[in-house]
Design a protein around this motif. Structure first.
Motif, PDB file in Angstrom:
ATOM      1  N   SER A 190       0.839  -1.497   0.296  1.00  0.00           N
ATOM      2  CA  SER A 190       0.057   0.120  -0.303  1.00  0.00           C
ATOM      3  C   SER A 190       0.437   1.201  -0.325  1.00  0.00           C
ATOM      4  O   SER A 190       2.205   0.864   0.574  1.00  0.00           O
ATOM      5  N   ALA A 191       0.369   2.000  -0.408  1.00  0.00           N
ATOM      6  CA  ALA A 191       0.637   3.505  -0.611  1.00  0.00           C
ATOM      7  C   ALA A 191       1.305   4.587   0.884  1.00  0.00           C
ATOM      8  O   ALA A 191       2.002   5.386   0.688  1.00  0.00           O
ATOM      9  N   THR A 192       0.450   3.749   1.644  1.00  0.00           N
ATOM     10  CA  THR A 192       0.120   4.414   2.717  1.00  0.00           C
ATOM     11  C   THR A 192      -0.373   2.853   3.824  1.00  0.00           C
ATOM     12  O   THR A 192      -0.492   2.180   3.723  1.00  0.00           O
ATOM     13  N   GLN A 193       0.651   3.441   5.222  1.00  0.00           N
ATOM     14  CA  GLN A 193       0.453   2.289   6.168  1.00  0.00           C
ATOM     15  C   GLN A 193      -0.194   3.344   7.708  1.00  0.00           C
ATOM     16  O   GLN A 193       0.716   3.986   7.793  1.00  0.00           O
ATOM     17  N   ILE A 194      -0.450   2.271   7.928  1.00  0.00           N
ATOM     18  CA  ILE A 194      -1.708   3.037   9.657  1.00  0.00           C
ATOM     19  C   ILE A 194      -0.969   1.933  10.222  1.00  0.00           C
ATOM     20  O   ILE A 194      -0.814   0.986  10.896  1.00  0.00           O
ATOM     21  N   GLU A 195      -0.145   2.753  11.974  1.00  0.00           N
ATOM     22  CA  GLU A 195       0.950   1.839  12.824  1.00  0.00           C
ATOM     23  C   GLU A 195      -0.312   2.439  14.073  1.00  0.00           C
ATOM     24  O   GLU A 195      -0.022   4.019  14.073  1.00  0.00           O
ATOM     25  N   ARG A 196      -0.406   1.659  14.650  1.00  0.00           N
ATOM     26  CA  ARG A 196      -1.117   2.359  16.170  1.00  0.00           C
ATOM     27  C   ARG A 196       0.266   2.180  17.165  1.00  0.00           C
ATOM     28  O   ARG A 196       0.598   1.495  17.019  1.00  0.00           O
ATOM     29  N   ARG A 197       0.029   3.321  17.512  1.00  0.00           N
ATOM     30  CA  ARG A 197       0.849   3.315  19.107  1.00  0.00           C
ATOM     31  C   ARG A 197      -0.218   4.475  20.385  1.00  0.00           C
ATOM     32  O   ARG A 197      -0.293   5.427  20.429  1.00  0.00           O
ATOM     33  N   GLY A 198      -0.623   3.148  21.194  1.00  0.00           N
ATOM     34  CA  GLY A 198      -1.410   3.820  21.898  1.00  0.00           C
ATOM     35  C   GLY A 198      -2.651   4.339  21.371  1.00  0.00           C
ATOM     36  O   GLY A 198      -3.132   4.024  19.886  1.00  0.00           O
ATOM     37  N   PRO A 199      -3.080   5.088  21.778  1.00  0.00           N
ATOM     38  CA  PRO A 199      -4.140   5.967  20.851  1.00  0.00           C
ATOM     39  C   PRO A 199      -3.988   6.926  19.641  1.00  0.00           C
ATOM     40  O   PRO A 199      -5.086   7.882  19.200  1.00  0.00           O
ATOM     41  N   VAL A 200      -2.607   7.160  19.750  1.00  0.00           N
ATOM     42  CA  VAL A 200      -2.672   8.096  18.471  1.00  0.00           C
ATOM     43  C   VAL A 200      -1.730   7.041  17.455  1.00  0.00           C
ATOM     44  O   VAL A 200      -0.985   5.817  17.354  1.00  0.00           O
ATOM     45  N   ALA A 201      -2.003   7.761  15.821  1.00  0.00           N
ATOM     46  CA  ALA A 201      -2.500   7.055  14.415  1.00  0.00           C
ATOM     47  C   ALA A 201      -1.655   7.018  14.072  1.00  0.00           C
ATOM     48  O   ALA A 201      -0.750   8.935  13.937  1.00  0.00           O
TER      49      ALA A 201
END
Length: 699
Positions: free
Chosen positions: A2-13
């Motif tokens: 994907s051209a974007t990726q999401i990583e969760r760091r607690g309540p912040v993405a």
């Protein structure tokens, strides 16, 4: 992937842009951002968002290849995407590293807070592509950094450091560690504070000073008139920033978008996009693959410490490469080194170079009076007089004293590189490096490929050109290579026009108004009329039957000691500094020469001046392409943009010819041939393309 990726760091993405090498904001990235926003804005577990770039930078902006094309269906455009992001009730923080340019910075300006890593560059350089920041940049930057700063940055296209960006308010913080970690912490803190997000579009403090100074924009236009002449994009940028001051944000954004649409498909933008891609294409050499082994260049030598040799030595020192300069005797060497020091000192005095940087660069330059001083260097550039016997003698010596694996380069501007290479036992290691004067300023480097130059020698030299901050263009061996061979046609016709009825100032005015920094006669005075005079005399001595134009008026000027600016007189007088003043003495000499040649002087129109100067230049470019001296029409354009000041917003001579129409130019060349002689006959390639209704772009 994907051209974007999401990583969760607690309540912040954290949303990462993943589109190497520069994270361009093409359709795939925009679709990815849309999907990410949809997911995260509707997720109650997410209280803050960080946008970052994967790899070596945040984002260098829009995908230029998409310009002028219809966007894929159901893909959001960048302005709407940024507006949506900015309206988020959840804090959005930009974690910026490497580069945030164009749409990349516009995306960051749509975030509520911006953190930059050290050694980051930021800016809106769209004007260099003939367009303007079309995703809210002309509306948000004035609100964030102030109108005067926005005018300067957007109209110049200049990128600033993270430190300057912090002073201007473009970024809010400089990270001392990982910028993403710092951005995550900030997003969490902003969410915990519960204060409404700070939106750039709603800020007003940056506009206040301009609202109380109604003459600001007219004054700025006056100041930019010289550098922006002939172009539309810089003025459109000013109009948009002016709209930011007088209109609500939404209306200003609409105004910006309409101005952008008018620019993006105009010839100016197409020309500048062509130049952008042509500059990158020149590095591609079909028979020299990217994986060709190259030699490291960690030390260099320059033979000759005159104007060119000294400038070339500065080029190496500026790149951090130790360089040894060899001169005939200590007096000439000391004079050359003193000139180098004076050049650096002048830059320091103007505030453009720090004293400690000058000192480091001077320490990299060593002088010598014996060739043995360059025996151990990796790369040697010969920069002696433009006379074949002298150059062959120098190369014979270099062949004996230099390491077997050293590359031997000649800085000739016209001479046969193969004949020079023949003076050595290593022709595969000999190549031409035609630096343009002043070498420490001009970006063009014609890399002249000899018949025996090896792939490794070529690849090493092309790579070195980039290290030296030059735009290297590979060309073949012929009289004058690409640039000067075409220049001869241009200067010859300018001289003929003066014999026939024009005056130097007439020709120079037309060429200046076309977009060159100066016309042919002012340029000759700057370079020194004696340079061409010596070359013509040498050629006439070697080939008495040579029928090429001998420079009648120019020769007579030189016989009177009028070499140009350096003698205070040439085609013009120079009474104060470098301002040319038309000289009645020159006009009398021109009239006298016309009478002696039996030419009845006539009125010559501006259009004829333009066609007679530029059409033969294009015609010679076509011959160069026919003969394979240049690999591509775009290579010719790059040579003329960077070496001779051909206006970038016209794309170079070959691109410009396509906009005129090759049929028009071929017909004019046939007419010129009938009027002036066979040397004006249209090139076979020009005739062929014109008959097929094609352009140089189709090659």
């Amino acid at each position: 992937m994907s051209a974007t990726q999401i990583e969760r760091r607690g309540p912040v993405a954290v949303i990462s842009l993943v589109n190497p090498p520069v994270n361009g904001l093409g359709s795939a990235v925009r679709s990815g951002l849309e999907a990410a926003f949809n997911e995260l804005l509707s997720d109650d577990a997410v209280t803050g968002i960080v946008i970052a770039g994967a790899g070596r930078m945040f984002s260098a902006g829009a995908d230029i290849r998409e310009f002028g094309k219809a966007p894929p269906p159901d893909v959001p455009n960048l302005p709407e995407l940024i507006d949506w992001l900015e309206e988020s009730s959840k804090p959005v923080v930009a974690a910026i590293h490497g580069v945030a340019a164009g749409g990349g910075l516009e995306l960051a300006l749509g975030c509520h807070y911006r953190i930059a890593a050290p050694k980051t560059r930021l800016g809106l350089p769209e004007v260099t592509l003939g367009i303007l920041p079309g995703a809210g940049g002309t509306q948000r930057l004035p609100r964030v950094a102030g109108v005067e700063a926005a005018l300067e940055l957007i109209v110049s296209g200049r990128l600033v450091s993270e430190r300057e960006a912090l002073k201007l308010g473009i970024v809010d913080e400089i990270a001392h560690g990982d910028p993403v970690e710092a951005a995550v912490a900030k997003a969490r803190a902003l969410a915990d504070a519960g204060t409404p997000p700070r939106r750039s579009s709603a800020r007003d403090e940056g506009l206040a000073a301009a609202r109380s100074n109604p003459g600001l924009f007219d004054e700025f236009r006056k100041g930019m008139a010289k550098r922006a002449r002939g172009m539309n994009a810089p003025y459109a940028c000013v109009r948009c920033i002016e709209a930011a001051v007088r209109l609500p944000f939404a209306e200003g954004r609409h105004f910006e978008r309409e101005e952008f649409r008018r620019l993006v498909d105009a010839t100016e933008a197409k020309a500048m996009r062509h130049a952008f891609f042509a500059e990158r294409e020149v590095a591609k050499i079909p028979d020299v693959p990217d994986d060709t082994p190259t030699r490291p260049v960690e030390t260099a030598g320059v033979i000759g410490c005159g104007t060119m040799g000294g400038g070339i030595a500065m080029v190496f020192a500026n790149a951090g490469i130790p360089v040894t300069v060899v001169e005939n005797d200590s007096a000439a060497l000391e004079a050359g080194l003193a000139k180098i020091r004076a050049n650096y000192q002048a830059t320091v005095d103007k505030g453009r170079l720090a004293q400690d940087v000058m000192d480091r660069r001077m320490a990299l330059i060593t002088g010598a009076t014996e060739f043995e001083a360059v025996a151990g260097v990796d790369f040697v550039v010969e920069a002696v007089f433009e006379e074949m016997p002298i150059k062959k003698q120098v190369f014979g010596i270099l062949d004996r004293v230099c390491r077997p694996d050293a590359i031997l380069a000649t800085n000739t501007s016209t001479l046969d590189v193969d004949e020079i290479a023949g003076a050595t036992g290593r022709p595969e290691s000999v190549i031409g490096t035609h630096f343009f004067s002043p070498a420490n300023v001009m970006r063009l480097l014609e890399v002249v490929r000899g018949a025996n130059s090896s792939a490794g020698t070529i690849a090493t030299t092309m790579g070195l050109s980039k290290t030296l901050g030059k735009v290297g263009v590979l060309v073949g061996v012929c009289d004058g290579f690409v640039g000067n061979r075409m220049l001869h046609q241009y200067l010859r016709e300018a001289a003929f026009l003066v014999e026939e009825g024009a005056l130097p100032q007439d020709v120079d005015r037309v060429i200046y108004e076309f977009g060159f920094p100066m016309g042919p006669f002012a340029m000759s005075d700057l370079a020194g009329n004696d340079v061409g005079w010596r070359i013509r005399r040498a050629k006439m001595a070697d080939h008495p039957s040579n029928q090429r134009y001998s420079g009648t008026i120019s020769d007579r000027l030189c016989e009177r000691g009028r070499f140009g600016q350096k003698t205070g007189a040439g085609w013009y007088r120079y009474e104060q500094g470098r301002t040319p003043v038309p000289d009645p003495e020159v006009e009398a000499l021109i009239a006298e020469t016309s009478r002696e040649l039996g030419i009845e002087r006539r009125t010559i129109s501006d259009q004829e001046i333009l066609e007679r100067c530029l059409y033969p230049l294009v015609n010679e470019g076509a011959k160069i392409l026919e003969e394979g001296i240049a690999l591509r029409a775009g290579d010719v354009d790059v040579v003329w943009i960077h070496g001779y000041g051909f206006p970038r917003h016209r794309g170079g001579p070959m691109f410009w010819a396509d906009t005129v129409g090759l049929g028009t130019i071929a017909a004019a060349m046939r007419r010129f041939r009938d009027e002036h002689g066979e040397w004006m006959a249209p090139a076979l390639l020009l005739e062929k393309l014109a008959s097929e209704n094609r352009g140089f772009k189709d090659l």
